[in-house]
Write an enzyme that holds these catalytic residues in place. Structure first.
Site, mmCIF file in Angstrom:
data_model
loop_
_atom_site.group_PDB
_atom_site.id
_atom_site.type_symbol
_atom_site.label_atom_id
_atom_site.label_comp_id
_atom_site.label_asym_id
_atom_site.label_seq_id
_atom_site.Cartn_x
_atom_site.Cartn_y
_atom_site.Cartn_z
ATOM 1 N N LYS A 91 32.189 20.558 -22.366
ATOM 2 C CA LYS A 91 32.785 21.890 -21.742
ATOM 3 C C LYS A 91 33.508 21.785 -20.416
ATOM 4 O O LYS A 91 32.973 20.835 -19.584
ATOM 5 C CB LYS A 91 31.470 22.886 -21.611
ATOM 6 C CG LYS A 91 31.761 24.120 -21.099
ATOM 7 C CD LYS A 91 30.276 24.693 -20.942
ATOM 8 C CE LYS A 91 30.462 26.302 -20.618
ATOM 9 N NZ LYS A 91 29.200 26.987 -20.500
ATOM 10 N N SER B 295 29.240 31.615 -23.098
ATOM 11 C CA SER B 295 30.638 30.991 -22.488
ATOM 12 C C SER B 295 31.002 29.563 -23.214
ATOM 13 O O SER B 295 32.207 29.164 -22.925
ATOM 14 C CB SER B 295 30.646 30.682 -20.869
ATOM 15 O OG SER B 295 29.391 29.899 -20.637
ATOM 16 N N SER C 66 24.665 30.937 -22.904
ATOM 17 C CA SER C 66 26.018 30.338 -23.119
ATOM 18 C C SER C 66 25.921 29.169 -24.282
ATOM 19 O O SER C 66 27.347 28.827 -24.536
ATOM 20 C CB SER C 66 26.680 29.943 -21.986
ATOM 21 O OG SER C 66 26.968 31.243 -21.452
#
Lengths: 493, 95
Positions: free
Chosen positions: A78, A158, A182
């Site tokens: 990420k 997210s 997330s």
């Protein structure tokens, strides 16, 4: 395309050791898959040369019979983890061009264990969102579609780029971060496993901070065993994070597949929220039956403060964010928009650099921390947070783990739920309480919705009892036999 | 609690975020809705409850007071939008 991308991490690890294929071959298969996955916009940065260089080092160790735990495993990161020499944007315009001169502890741990870096994945700006719509670099599309309906769906957020990459077989596994859901919510939306460890299990050092008392890094994988293997490499004490727990991690993989016979599984009665689709309730009931069939007992528990968790979160998280994001001032890194005075330069930079959702949360956070409102909002929320954590403490006196749905719905289409921030916040109703209490939670794919989209079940454990979460999660996995594949597969089996 | 445009302007100033006049009304509406929603916390009795600052049940660790990092000025400056003579450069602050 080769069958290599069809393997789980554990299978790939064993295949590499048996010399069925090389780390270089495995990385090449994934590099091709990453290219094929470009229509999803899951990757913000591809690092194929780095993946190959790392794979060659892995091959050298494998040839000598000195393999590291993750040797040759191609993973996606990420874009919230700082990676030395590789641009790290947090999905924000304000960090465009930022090249960290250091490596986050969690990624450093993964490279030290032999993993190979495929690239950096897209995310909601500063990890603020549940749909991946707020990224300054365009949204991510889920590899899933509703059968007979070609509208693109959100991957969740997210950590949506990481979830989409793993689901589409464009990464063997990935890492994400979870502040209010997330990791778990996108895992549920994309039909993969997502584990949020206990607060303090993985170091936060070098992760772009959102809400420091809630943020935690974790793995996103094809199955529960892979999550255990990844967590083992990610976890560990780090003196550079003062909230990192100074304790040795147990053997997580050993917990996978252990019998759940005799365990007590808590079912919180307050989690039957108004308007929750019947199929989510039905899936939850199936989960309960599966665990009963495996020899566990279901016990009703009460988490009465849960209904206040979202409101608490939406004071605490923006308050911490407003403070953490004060560092983006146009002076030390990232964007600068000139102004006549220093103050004007700050205002222009931050006005242009932050997107609408980030700006909204900074403003809310600034307000609840401002003179005259601090006690009414922030202090009040911290007190309710104490009560939410206390609920879990009491519940765990009567059970070993808690089972809930991961999210109140399956993935929605891009464009749906976009106008009302509060409707978007409700995505995290079942995941946020776990962050507020600092506990470990896993989402395991457990079935398909009526529309043919993945749905996850969440297992919550006591602090630092990820082993229990993995054990119960693997029991759900064995019973659910989730084998559905997304319509879009970058790495074709 | 409903926020008016003036309050939004004040918060934006505290946060050092430039908010065009034309957007303030809409943002005041959005923020007011969120605040009205979070005010449900007033229903929870919290007298005598300790506020939680961190879930980590641990004392902050202490270490010896000595330099453990540094000597990397150029690395730190390499991301600066503007640097000069080994310093971060900003618009003139003092006349």
């Amino acid at each position: 395309m080769s069958a290599l991308t069809a393997l789980t991490l554990a299978q790939a690890r064993d295949g590499l050791k048996r010399k069925d294929f090389t780390a270089r071959e495995l990385s090449l298969a994934y590099i091709k898959a990453v290219e094929a996955a470009r229509p999803l916009n899951a990757f913000l940065k591809e690092t194929p040369e780095r993946a190959l260089a790392m794979a060659e080092e892995s091959d050298a160790r494998l040839a000598k019979g000195r393999a590291l735990p993750l040797d040759g495993v191609p993973i996606a990161v990420k874009d919230l983890f700082c990676t030395e020499g590789v641009e790290t944007t947090a999905g924000s315009k304000i960090l465009k061009g930022f090249v960290p001169p250091y490596e986050s502890t969690v990624t450093a741990n993964l490279w030290r264990a032999g993993a190979c870096m495929l690239g950096k994945t897209n995310l909601d700006e500063f990890a603020m969102g549940s749909s991946n719509i707020t990224s300054a670099y365009g949204h991510v599309e889920s590899p899933w579609r509703r059968p007979g309906d070609n509208r693109p769906l959100v991957p969740g957020g997210s950590s949506g780029g990481s979830a989409a990459a793993v689901a589409a077989r464009a990464a063997l596994s990935a890492i994400g971060t979870d502040t209010g859901g997330s990791i778990r919510q996108p895992a549920s939306f994309c039909g993969i496993v997502g584990l949020k460890p206990t607060y303090g299990r993985c170091s936060r050092w070098g992760i772009v901070a959102f809400a420091s008392s809630l943020d935690q890094a974790g793995p996103m994988t094809r199955d529960v065993r892979d999550a255990a293997i990844m967590l083992q490499a990610m976890a560990g004490h780090d003196p550079r994070d003062s909230t990192s727990a100074d304790m040795k991690a147990p053997d997580f993989e050993q917990a996978v597949g252990q019998s759940v016979k005799g365990l007590k599984i808590g079912i919180p009665k307050e989690y039957r929220i108004d308007g929750m689709p019947k199929e989510i309730e039905a899936l939850w009931q199936r989960g309960i039956s599966w665990l009963k069939d495996a020899g566990a007992t279901a016990v009703e528990i009460s988490l009465p403060m849960t209904r206040y968790a979202l409101a608490t979160y939406y004071i605490i998280a923006p308050a911490e964010a407003s403070s953490n994001l004060a560092r983006y001032d146009g002076v030390r890194f990232g964007l600068r928009v000139p102004g006549e005075t220093l103050d004007e330069m700050y205002e222009n930079t931050r006005g242009a650099g932050f997107g609408a959702e980030v700006r909204r949360r900074i403003l809310i956070g600034t307000y609840v921390l401002s003179a005259g409102y601090y006690d009414a909002y922030y202090l009040k929320a911290q007190k309710v947070r104490t009560l939410i954590a206390r609920d879990f403490d009491q519940a765990f006196q009567a059970c070993d783990a808690i089972l809930t749905p991961t999210a109140p719905s399956a993935a929605f289409a891009i464009g749906e739920k976009m106008d009302d921030p509060i409707a978007m916040y409700l995505n995290d109703v079942f995941t946020v309480p776990v962050n507020l209490a600092g506990l470990p939670g896993i989402s395991v794919p457990a079935g398909l919705s009526g529309e043919g989209l993945p749905l996850g079940l969440q297992v919550i454990g006591r602090a630092f009892d990820e082993a229990m979460v993995l054990r119960v999660g693997s029991a759900i996995e064995s019973a659910a036999k989730f084998e559905a594949k997304p319509q879009f597969m970058a790495g074709k089996a | 609690m409903a926020l008016d445009k003036a309050t939004v302007a004040r918060i934006a100033n505290l946060a050092r975020i430039k908010l065009p006049e034309a957007e303030r009304e809409a943002i005041a509406g959005e923020l007011s809705k969120i605040l009205a929603w979070i005010e449900q916390l007033n229903q929870v009795p919290t007298d005598g409850v300790e506020p939680m600052a961190s879930v980590a049940h641990m004392k902050l660790p202490m270490r010896e007071d000595k330099v453990t990092d540094g000597d990397c000025r150029d690395k730190i400056l390499q991301n600066a939008p503007q640097a000069a003579n080994g310093f971060f450069a900003v618009p003139k602050v003092v006349e």
